[in-house]
Write a protein that holds these residues in place. Sequence first.
Motif, PDB file in Angstrom:
ATOM      1  N   ASP A  61       0.752  -1.122  -0.024  1.00 64.80           N
ATOM      2  CA  ASP A  61      -0.017   0.150   0.009  1.00 64.80           C
ATOM      3  C   ASP A  61       0.729   1.164  -0.070  1.00 64.80           C
ATOM      4  N   ILE A  62       2.202   1.172   0.166  1.00 68.78           N
ATOM      5  CA  ILE A  62       3.050   2.331  -0.112  1.00 68.78           C
ATOM      6  C   ILE A  62       2.666   3.110  -1.233  1.00 68.78           C
ATOM      7  N   PRO A  63       2.649   4.110  -1.548  1.00 71.13           N
ATOM      8  CA  PRO A  63       2.224   4.858  -2.755  1.00 71.13           C
ATOM      9  C   PRO A  63       3.594   4.924  -3.874  1.00 71.13           C
ATOM     10  N   GLN A  64       3.087   4.690  -5.025  1.00 72.96           N
ATOM     11  CA  GLN A  64       4.198   4.428  -6.045  1.00 72.96           C
ATOM     12  C   GLN A  64       5.005   5.689  -5.955  1.00 72.96           C
ATOM     13  N   GLY A  65       6.529   5.361  -5.934  1.00 73.72           N
ATOM     14  CA  GLY A  65       7.575   6.364  -5.868  1.00 73.72           C
ATOM     15  C   GLY A  65       7.712   7.160  -4.717  1.00 73.72           C
ATOM     16  N   ALA A  66       7.131   6.479  -3.589  1.00 72.93           N
ATOM     17  CA  ALA A  66       7.105   7.060  -2.311  1.00 72.93           C
ATOM     18  C   ALA A  66       8.578   7.247  -1.547  1.00 72.93           C
ATOM     19  N   VAL A  67       8.841   8.375  -0.810  1.00 73.00           N
ATOM     20  CA  VAL A  67       9.885   8.572  -0.174  1.00 73.00           C
ATOM     21  C   VAL A  67       9.902   7.660   1.440  1.00 73.00           C
ATOM     22  N   VAL A  68      10.865   7.103   1.425  1.00 73.77           N
ATOM     23  CA  VAL A  68      10.836   6.163   2.692  1.00 73.77           C
ATOM     24  C   VAL A  68      11.783   6.494   3.470  1.00 73.77           C
ATOM     25  N   GLY A  69      11.686   6.848   4.699  1.00 79.25           N
ATOM     26  CA  GLY A  69      12.773   7.275   5.745  1.00 79.25           C
ATOM     27  C   GLY A  69      13.275   6.187   6.596  1.00 79.25           C
ATOM     28  N   THR A  70      14.506   5.814   6.312  1.00 82.18           N
ATOM     29  CA  THR A  70      15.134   4.894   7.332  1.00 82.18           C
ATOM     30  C   THR A  70      16.834   4.952   7.269  1.00 82.18           C
ATOM     31  N   ASN A  96      15.063   9.275  17.778  1.00 84.74           N
ATOM     32  CA  ASN A  96      14.196   8.467  18.805  1.00 84.74           C
ATOM     33  C   ASN A  96      12.711   8.457  17.921  1.00 84.74           C
ATOM     34  N   VAL A  97      11.694   7.631  18.699  1.00 85.74           N
ATOM     35  CA  VAL A  97      10.367   7.454  18.043  1.00 85.74           C
ATOM     36  C   VAL A  97       9.780   8.836  17.514  1.00 85.74           C
ATOM     37  N   ALA A  98       9.840   9.829  18.833  1.00 86.91           N
ATOM     38  CA  ALA A  98       9.120  11.143  18.596  1.00 86.91           C
ATOM     39  C   ALA A  98       9.818  11.898  17.436  1.00 86.91           C
ATOM     40  N   THR A  99      11.133  11.912  17.338  1.00 91.79           N
ATOM     41  CA  THR A  99      11.686  12.694  16.358  1.00 91.79           C
ATOM     42  C   THR A  99      11.423  12.062  15.003  1.00 91.79           C
ATOM     43  N   ARG A 100      11.497  10.928  14.788  1.00 95.22           N
ATOM     44  CA  ARG A 100      11.090  10.282  13.462  1.00 95.22           C
ATOM     45  C   ARG A 100       9.682  10.409  13.156  1.00 95.22           C
ATOM     46  N   LEU A 101       8.566  10.464  14.170  1.00 98.18           N
ATOM     47  CA  LEU A 101       7.314  10.658  13.876  1.00 98.18           C
ATOM     48  C   LEU A 101       7.077  12.149  13.609  1.00 98.18           C
ATOM     49  N   GLY A 102       7.959  12.964  14.247  1.00102.50           N
ATOM     50  CA  GLY A 102       7.934  14.483  13.821  1.00102.50           C
ATOM     51  C   GLY A 102       8.598  14.706  12.404  1.00102.50           C
ATOM     52  N   LYS A 103       9.352  13.975  11.915  1.00102.72           N
ATOM     53  CA  LYS A 103      10.042  14.163  10.651  1.00102.72           C
ATOM     54  C   LYS A 103       8.870  13.717   9.741  1.00102.72           C
ATOM     55  N   LEU A 104       8.465  12.697  10.127  1.00104.36           N
ATOM     56  CA  LEU A 104       7.245  12.074   8.886  1.00104.36           C
ATOM     57  C   LEU A 104       6.048  13.226   9.073  1.00104.36           C
TER      58      LEU A 104
END
Length: 292
Positions: A102-111, A135-143
């Motif tokens: 279900d990830i959109p075509q051409g999506a940008v994935v952060g890891t 940390n979790v909060a930081t990555r959710l904030g970036k998202l």
Amino acid sequence: MAQAFETRDRLCKAHGWSKEQVELVPVLASGDKVLDRPLAEIGGKALWTKELDVWLGEGRIDVSVHSAKDVETIRPSQFGFGAVLPRADRRDCLVGAASIADIPQGAVVGTSAPRRASQLLNLRPDCEVVTFRGNVATRLGKLKAGEADVTFLAAAGLERLGESAVGAPLEVDEWIPAAAQGAIVLECRAADEATKAMLAAIDDHGTRVELEAERALLAELGGTCHSPIAVLCQPGGEGLTMRAALFSPDGTERIEGEAVFDALDLAPVKALAKDLLARATPGIAPHFGGAS
């Protein structure tokens, strides 16, 4: 800190102590200080342990609390795992989409994890991977800020933070987790018999067996924080089963294998590593020291 709280609670329950009898000492690791580059570029997993190693070696603390997956495969002989806590959920959670499909075509994935990046690109070569650390909060904030469309977080970490509703867990038969994911290790000085005896009361044998097997595989492969490897070890039949997959960083090459073994005999695990190395493709082999 959530893992330290859990450790304190387990020690207090096992020994009948009050919380005041266990002092928690926060230590800021280098891995939390530099967030704009992949871990592999700035020192690898040692960035999660080196400050704690110094404090432990100097006797300023008696026990280090670690996420097992963040501990280097080869550790200083002066330290040892005094206890391994019961393993929590070993799955990854996908945040931003309901499934890999279900990830959109051409999506940008952060890891910033080589395993997550290569395994994703193996399944979804249309996606773009960008570095995502914190940390979790930081990555959710970036998202939320739109720096990526989706990201991955460990289900165990979310659970320990009371965030179990975040993300969609990825089942292990389709998305293989990291070695040691979901486990907490408590490290102490190898010569500190009193602390070792104290920690033994909360050691989980089943998780320790899995952890030792997964770390044995990494050691035989010569895997590092640069190595895209996914491992699943769990009870099966009268022993344990292990499934491992190696990837090229761009995800175009993938090999995998399985082993069935007894907790007291890791020879099949080492044989699995040798088999994987023997079949390693040109895009995979350079990322595993055992292949040289």
